[in-house]
Design a protein around this motif. Structure first.
Motif, PDB file in Angstrom:
ATOM      1  N   LYS A 137      40.730 132.182  29.570  1.00  0.00           N
ATOM      2  CA  LYS A 137      39.578 131.818  30.378  1.00  0.00           C
ATOM      3  C   LYS A 137      38.202 131.957  29.740  1.00  0.00           C
ATOM      4  O   LYS A 137      37.444 130.854  29.889  1.00  0.00           O
ATOM      5  N   ALA A 138      37.990 132.635  28.967  1.00  0.00           N
ATOM      6  CA  ALA A 138      37.049 132.778  28.387  1.00  0.00           C
ATOM      7  C   ALA A 138      36.735 131.486  27.284  1.00  0.00           C
ATOM      8  O   ALA A 138      35.664 131.075  26.995  1.00  0.00           O
ATOM      9  N   GLU A 139      37.743 131.381  26.546  1.00  0.00           N
ATOM     10  CA  GLU A 139      37.592 130.229  25.630  1.00  0.00           C
ATOM     11  C   GLU A 139      37.421 128.781  26.097  1.00  0.00           C
ATOM     12  O   GLU A 139      37.036 128.018  25.638  1.00  0.00           O
ATOM     13  N   ASN A 140      38.198 128.803  27.421  1.00  0.00           N
ATOM     14  CA  ASN A 140      37.790 127.646  27.773  1.00  0.00           C
ATOM     15  C   ASN A 140      36.225 127.234  28.266  1.00  0.00           C
ATOM     16  O   ASN A 140      35.795 126.077  28.198  1.00  0.00           O
ATOM     17  N   GLN A 141      35.579 128.455  28.751  1.00  0.00           N
ATOM     18  CA  GLN A 141      34.112 128.206  28.999  1.00  0.00           C
ATOM     19  C   GLN A 141      33.425 128.064  27.735  1.00  0.00           C
ATOM     20  O   GLN A 141      32.452 127.138  27.678  1.00  0.00           O
ATOM     21  N   LEU A 142      33.894 128.652  26.779  1.00  0.00           N
ATOM     22  CA  LEU A 142      33.047 128.266  25.140  1.00  0.00           C
ATOM     23  C   LEU A 142      33.346 126.757  24.893  1.00  0.00           C
ATOM     24  O   LEU A 142      32.438 126.374  24.551  1.00  0.00           O
ATOM     25  N   GLN A 143      34.592 126.406  24.905  1.00  0.00           N
ATOM     26  CA  GLN A 143      34.933 125.245  24.600  1.00  0.00           C
ATOM     27  C   GLN A 143      33.933 124.067  25.160  1.00  0.00           C
ATOM     28  O   GLN A 143      33.444 123.148  24.886  1.00  0.00           O
ATOM     29  N   GLN A 144      33.764 124.254  26.470  1.00  0.00           N
ATOM     30  CA  GLN A 144      33.018 123.520  27.586  1.00  0.00           C
ATOM     31  C   GLN A 144      31.401 123.611  27.048  1.00  0.00           C
ATOM     32  O   GLN A 144      30.832 122.451  26.953  1.00  0.00           O
ATOM     33  N   THR A 145      30.981 124.842  26.838  1.00  0.00           N
ATOM     34  CA  THR A 145      29.600 124.827  26.105  1.00  0.00           C
ATOM     35  C   THR A 145      29.639 123.974  24.871  1.00  0.00           C
ATOM     36  O   THR A 145      28.382 123.447  24.479  1.00  0.00           O
ATOM     37  N   LEU A 146      30.255 124.146  23.881  1.00  0.00           N
ATOM     38  CA  LEU A 146      30.517 123.652  22.641  1.00  0.00           C
ATOM     39  C   LEU A 146      30.171 122.099  22.772  1.00  0.00           C
ATOM     40  O   LEU A 146      29.655 121.330  21.973  1.00  0.00           O
ATOM     41  N   ARG A 147      30.839 121.661  23.581  1.00  0.00           N
ATOM     42  CA  ARG A 147      30.950 120.038  24.068  1.00  0.00           C
ATOM     43  C   ARG A 147      29.307 119.686  24.339  1.00  0.00           C
ATOM     44  O   ARG A 147      29.130 118.500  23.909  1.00  0.00           O
ATOM     45  N   SER A 148      28.743 120.509  24.929  1.00  0.00           N
ATOM     46  CA  SER A 148      27.326 120.112  25.306  1.00  0.00           C
ATOM     47  C   SER A 148      26.479 120.114  24.051  1.00  0.00           C
ATOM     48  O   SER A 148      25.565 119.418  24.087  1.00  0.00           O
ATOM     49  N   ILE A 149      26.827 120.889  23.193  1.00  0.00           N
ATOM     50  CA  ILE A 149      26.037 120.672  21.769  1.00  0.00           C
ATOM     51  C   ILE A 149      26.319 119.470  21.088  1.00  0.00           C
ATOM     52  O   ILE A 149      25.199 118.863  20.658  1.00  0.00           O
ATOM     53  N   PHE A 150      27.347 118.988  21.337  1.00  0.00           N
ATOM     54  CA  PHE A 150      27.705 117.835  20.372  1.00  0.00           C
ATOM     55  C   PHE A 150      27.112 116.604  21.238  1.00  0.00           C
ATOM     56  O   PHE A 150      26.995 115.612  20.562  1.00  0.00           O
ATOM     57  N   ALA A 151      27.101 116.892  22.417  1.00  0.00           N
ATOM     58  CA  ALA A 151      26.522 115.658  23.324  1.00  0.00           C
ATOM     59  C   ALA A 151      25.045 115.535  22.989  1.00  0.00           C
ATOM     60  O   ALA A 151      24.128 114.500  23.001  1.00  0.00           O
ATOM     61  N   LEU A 152      24.208 116.664  22.713  1.00  0.00           N
ATOM     62  CA  LEU A 152      23.008 116.721  22.336  1.00  0.00           C
ATOM     63  C   LEU A 152      22.721 115.901  20.993  1.00  0.00           C
ATOM     64  O   LEU A 152      21.749 115.033  20.839  1.00  0.00           O
ATOM     65  N   SER A 153      23.576 115.673  19.897  1.00  0.00           N
ATOM     66  CA  SER A 153      23.625 115.194  18.799  1.00  0.00           C
ATOM     67  C   SER A 153      23.203 113.723  19.069  1.00  0.00           C
ATOM     68  O   SER A 153      22.751 113.040  18.131  1.00  0.00           O
ATOM     69  N   GLU A 154      23.857 113.211  20.108  1.00  0.00           N
ATOM     70  CA  GLU A 154      23.680 111.784  20.579  1.00  0.00           C
ATOM     71  C   GLU A 154      22.432 111.240  20.822  1.00  0.00           C
ATOM     72  O   GLU A 154      22.047 110.355  20.444  1.00  0.00           O
ATOM     73  N   ALA A 155      21.487 112.344  21.268  1.00  0.00           N
ATOM     74  CA  ALA A 155      20.274 112.028  21.827  1.00  0.00           C
ATOM     75  C   ALA A 155      19.322 112.195  20.326  1.00  0.00           C
ATOM     76  O   ALA A 155      17.952 111.937  20.769  1.00  0.00           O
ATOM     77  N   TYR A 156      19.615 112.872  19.358  1.00  0.00           N
ATOM     78  CA  TYR A 156      18.976 113.259  18.349  1.00  0.00           C
ATOM     79  C   TYR A 156      19.397 112.717  16.934  1.00  0.00           C
ATOM     80  O   TYR A 156      20.222 113.203  16.314  1.00  0.00           O
ATOM     81  N   PRO A 157      18.917 111.319  16.629  1.00  0.00           N
ATOM     82  CA  PRO A 157      19.440 110.697  15.585  1.00  0.00           C
ATOM     83  C   PRO A 157      19.394 111.560  14.080  1.00  0.00           C
ATOM     84  O   PRO A 157      20.219 111.563  13.185  1.00  0.00           O
ATOM     85  N   ASP A 158      18.260 112.285  14.039  1.00  0.00           N
ATOM     86  CA  ASP A 158      18.030 113.070  12.829  1.00  0.00           C
ATOM     87  C   ASP A 158      18.893 114.093  12.679  1.00  0.00           C
ATOM     88  O   ASP A 158      19.570 114.432  11.665  1.00  0.00           O
ATOM     89  N   LEU A 159      19.294 114.673  13.761  1.00  0.00           N
ATOM     90  CA  LEU A 159      20.467 115.876  13.934  1.00  0.00           C
ATOM     91  C   LEU A 159      21.707 115.165  13.471  1.00  0.00           C
ATOM     92  O   LEU A 159      22.481 115.741  12.751  1.00  0.00           O
TER      93      LEU A 159
END
Length: 185
Positions: free
Chosen positions: A90-112
């Protein structure tokens, strides 16, 4: 004569019970072994996350809540006792979800997205995820075998006597199957 028949029946019953007990023990140990493979990959992921967060922080400092949620999910997953496999899933599924949000951020920041350190960390995390997927398949196969035996005859009759343990499958939760929505309003 009757004594020999009685002894033969007792001996046959003893072998039958020993066989059932050994099957429970074998299935439980296979599940724990399969989980240990996942646990190694998870520890590698835990070690990588702080570096990933620090890299993103330099480019997306105002995304503090996203970064904090990733660290909080990592800490929560690390805090789960290693012998509680079902809680760890259960904890790993939550972590996986939050990690996906970091990679979604990279789409909005071309320099990153172009940062070599971020790309390297993303590649390492991708390798860990591929390894996790393989380990997850093996784990789920051992769980299926364990749970099927414990819930079918003759195992179900002796399950409580031999301390049968039901394990959860390590599946992707419903929330992580949806696309991540990122808004910069």
């Amino acid at each position: 004569m009757y004594l020999l028949i009685f002894l033969a029946i007792v001996l046959a019953l003893g072998f039958f019970l020993v066989n059932i007990f050994n099957r429970f023990a074998k299935n439980r140990n296979l599940v724990k072994d399969a989980w240990s493979n996942i646990d190694v990959a998870l520890k590698r992921r835990y070690d990588l996350i702080p570096n990933l967060v620090e890299t993103v922080k330099g480019y997306a400092a105002h995304e503090k809540t996203t970064l904090e949620s990733v660290i909080n999910a990592r800490n929560a997953a690390m805090a789960v006792p290693s012998d509680d496999i079902n809680a760890q899933i259960k904890a790993e599924n939550q972590l996986q979800q939050t990690l996906r949000s970091i990679f979604a951020l990279s789409e909005a920041y071309p320099d990153l997205k172009a940062n070599s350190n971020f790309l390297d960390l993303q590649q390492k995390l991708n390798e860990i995820e591929i390894n996790l997927e393989r380990s997850r398949r093996y784990y789920n196969g051992t769980v299926r075998e364990n749970n099927t035996y414990g819930e079918s005859f003759p195992g179900v009759v002796f399950a409580s006597m031999f301390k049968y343990q039901h394990f959860d499958f390590f599946e992707t939760d419903e929330a992580s199957r949806e696309n991540v929505k990122v808004s910069f309003d």
